[in-house]
Design an enzyme around this catalytic site. Structure first.
Site, PDB file in Angstrom:
ATOM      1  N   LYS A  76      33.730 112.641  75.685  1.00  0.00           N
ATOM      2  CA  LYS A  76      32.861 111.650  76.148  1.00  0.00           C
ATOM      3  C   LYS A  76      33.752 110.513  76.281  1.00  0.00           C
ATOM      4  O   LYS A  76      35.193 110.854  74.232  1.00  0.00           O
ATOM      5  CB  LYS A  76      31.593 111.303  75.104  1.00  0.00           C
ATOM      6  CG  LYS A  76      31.216 110.282  75.405  1.00  0.00           C
ATOM      7  CD  LYS A  76      29.749 110.810  74.188  1.00  0.00           C
ATOM      8  CE  LYS A  76      28.088 109.764  74.451  1.00  0.00           C
ATOM      9  NZ  LYS A  76      26.978 109.990  73.935  1.00  0.00           N
ATOM     10  N   SER A 151      22.547 109.048  76.781  1.00  0.00           N
ATOM     11  CA  SER A 151      23.759 108.556  76.973  1.00  0.00           C
ATOM     12  C   SER A 151      25.506 109.143  77.452  1.00  0.00           C
ATOM     13  O   SER A 151      25.660 108.916  77.669  1.00  0.00           O
ATOM     14  CB  SER A 151      24.479 107.425  76.194  1.00  0.00           C
ATOM     15  OG  SER A 151      25.398 108.702  75.019  1.00  0.00           O
ATOM     16  N   SER A 175      20.970 111.682  72.773  1.00  0.00           N
ATOM     17  CA  SER A 175      21.667 111.840  73.799  1.00  0.00           C
ATOM     18  C   SER A 175      23.253 112.904  74.137  1.00  0.00           C
ATOM     19  O   SER A 175      23.326 113.000  75.356  1.00  0.00           O
ATOM     20  CB  SER A 175      22.804 110.339  73.536  1.00  0.00           C
ATOM     21  OG  SER A 175      22.629 108.957  73.909  1.00  0.00           O
TER      22      SER A 175
HETATM   23  N1  GLN Z   1      18.435 107.026  74.122  1.00  0.00           N
HETATM   24  C1  GLN Z   1      18.580 105.986  72.998  1.00  0.00           C
HETATM   25  C2  GLN Z   1      18.881 104.731  72.343  1.00  0.00           C
HETATM   26  O1  GLN Z   1      19.122 104.169  73.557  1.00  0.00           O
HETATM   27  C3  GLN Z   1      19.604 107.143  72.593  1.00  0.00           C
HETATM   28  C4  GLN Z   1      21.143 107.322  72.250  1.00  0.00           C
HETATM   29  C5  GLN Z   1      21.870 107.812  71.771  1.00  0.00           C
HETATM   30  O2  GLN Z   1      21.513 108.924  71.286  1.00  0.00           O
HETATM   31  N2  GLN Z   1      23.006 107.400  71.911  1.00  0.00           N
HETATM   32  O3  GLN Z   1      19.937 103.758  71.722  1.00  0.00           O
END
Ligand code: GLN
Length: 483
Positions: A76, A151, A175
């Site tokens: 990532k 994400s 995510s």
């Molecule tokens: N959807 C959540 C956020 O936007 C989690 C994102 C994540 O786990 N990086 O904060």
């Protein structure tokens, strides 16, 4: 060859059926051919990949072995990679080449993993759809009009489309697990502190945790083995021995107590997903598990608490991007204030700016007690709910998401609608617990995930349950058409 799992690749390499260099070339060609449809990579690292593959082949020829020696993966794009662009999905870091490797990157490289590239992601890991990336939205290989989740959407789409067997990802509020659910993968968020955060660009430091995304629990065990462990460079890393995750995969599930929280089956859950979750419970009962209804009474407060704490930490973490030291700098600044304002205004996208504003507000004098402190108290209540539940059960089971992957653009004008989709995943981050999502069926041709949660450092138990489930079901073996 592209259908091989990490475990199969390790066996194939050991039996000299193919070399890592051959496999790497096949996958790089496949990425070049198919990724334009998906947009799952931000950067490809062909030269590095071939060099690492040759080195891995040479190490094997010298008698070395290891499950990751010669295995192709991707990172990532928030894991720092020395000399390679590390963008975090943001214009702010579009020109940033990290001066060092993240601990996770260094550990996997030392184990002989081959890095094919850096995967697309929501800007600074903020999002649940991979639509906020500066490099454009990622498409879901199961239906190109739908989001892959976020994400870590790039890692998920690439693995689901068989562009590579596994990838690293991070999970601040879901995510890893949510994109796993949306693309028919297995993804594991470890216990907070299990995997080093050193060199992992911070979103919300008390919630962020790196982990594996792969097609099977067996492969997650292999990748996690290479990622986990104490790191003195990360002050929140926990000095706890790393068990052999592959060794416990075949433990019996006889007598395993599985808790199903009654709050999970509220009106917000798609009834078709509820049915698939019940089917997975039945499957695990057949394997000897005992099911018990439990309660997590404070779950309803988790979303508002998370969406105060995460932006608060983000507003602090992202203050370092000021146009002075690294990252985007505006042209011709008139003075220092103009430099800050325009560099940040130009470098950050709308979702990141929204979170910085919410976070700075929640932390400001006069509001701190009302928002941030209150959210921290809710966080403790959420954790206490889990601690009480785990005195009665070994595992908690439920849906990973209330709905299957939505259409790209569906939540464009309604960020809160998207925040609400995180309801089942964020509680594990608030409590620091490990969680896993695995494939459990399909709704309208789109994958559905079942989530398992366990007590601290029980990643092995999660992988064990998921592996036994996967030996008796075939959802995880389905491949999206066209890939
Ligand atoms: N959807 C959540 C956020 O936007 C989690 C994102 C994540 O786990 N990086 O904060």
């Amino acid at each position: 060859m592209h259908q091989l799992t990490l475990a199969e690749i390790a066996r194939g390499l050991a039996d000299k059926k193919f070399s890592s260099e051959e496999l790497t070339k096949v996958l790089l060609a496949r990425i070049a051919q198919l990724d334009p449809q998906l947009n799952s990579f931000i950067s490809l690292t062909e030269d590095l990949a071939l060099q690492q593959a040759k080195a891995a082949d040479a190490r094997r020829a010298n008698g070395e072995s290891g499950a990751l020696l010669g295995a192709p993966i991707a990172h990532k794009d928030l894991f720092c990679t020395q000399g390679i662009r590390t963008s975090c999905g943001s214009k702010m870091l579009d020109n940033f080449k990290a001066p060092y490797d993240a601990t996770v990157v260094a550990k996997l490289a030392a184990a002989g993993a081959v890095t094919l590239g850096k995967t697309n992601m929501d800007e600074f890991a903020m999002g649940s759809a991979n639509e906020s990336s500066y490099y454009g939205a990622v498409k879901n290989p199961w239906n190109l009009e739908h989001v892959p989740g976020g994400s870590s959407g790039g890692s998920a789409a690439a693995v689901a489309a068989r562009l590579l067997p596994a990838a690293t990802a991070t999970d601040t509020g879901g995510s890893i697990r949510q994109p796993a659910a949306f693309t028919n993968l297995t993804g594991l968020k470890p216990t907070y502190g299990r995997v080093s955060r050193w060199g992992m660009i911070a979103y919300a430091s008390s919630l962020d945790q790196g982990g594996p995304l792969a097609r099977t629990a067996e492969d997650c065990a292999i990748l996690l083995q290479g990622m986990a462990g104490f790191d003195s460079n990360d002050s929140t890393s926990i000095d706890e021995p790393v068990p052999d995750y592959s060794a416990s995969l075949n433990d019996s599930l006889k007598g395993l107590r599985i808790g199903v929280p009654k709050e999970y089956f509220s009106a917000g859950l798609d009834p078709r997903i509820a049915e698939l979750i019940h089917n997975s419970v039945t499957e695990l009962e057949k394997l000897g598990a005992v099911i018990k209804e439990i309660s997590l009474p404070n779950m309803q407060h988790a979303i508002p608490a998370y969406y105060v704490i995460a932006p608060a930490e983000a507003s602090s973490n992202l203050s370092r991007f000021d146009g002075v030291r690294f990252g985007h700098r505006c042209a011709d600044p008139k003075n220092l204030e103009d430099l800050y304002k325009r560099s940040r205004g130009e470098g950050f996208g709308p979702e990141v700016q929204r979170r910085i504003m919410v976070g700075a507000y929640a932390l400001s004098a006069g509001y701190y007690d009302a928002y941030y402190l209150k959210a921290q108290k809710i966080r403790r209540l959420v954790k206490n709910d889990f601690m009480a539940a785990f005195t009665e059960v070994d595992i908690i089971l439920g849906p990973t998401t209330p709905n299957p992957a939505w259409k790209i653009g569906a939540n464009k004008n309604d960020p809160i609608a998207e925040y609400l989709e995180d309801i089942y995943t964020i509680t594990a981050n608030l409590a620091g617990l490990p969680g896993l999502s695995m494939p459990a069926g399909f709704v309208d041709g789109l994958p559905v995930g079942v989530q398992l949660l366990a007590p601290y450092f029980q990643e092995g138990r999660l992988l064990n349950v998921a592996h036994q489930y996967q030996l008796n079901t075939d959802w995880h073996t389905r491949t999206p058409t066209g890939f």
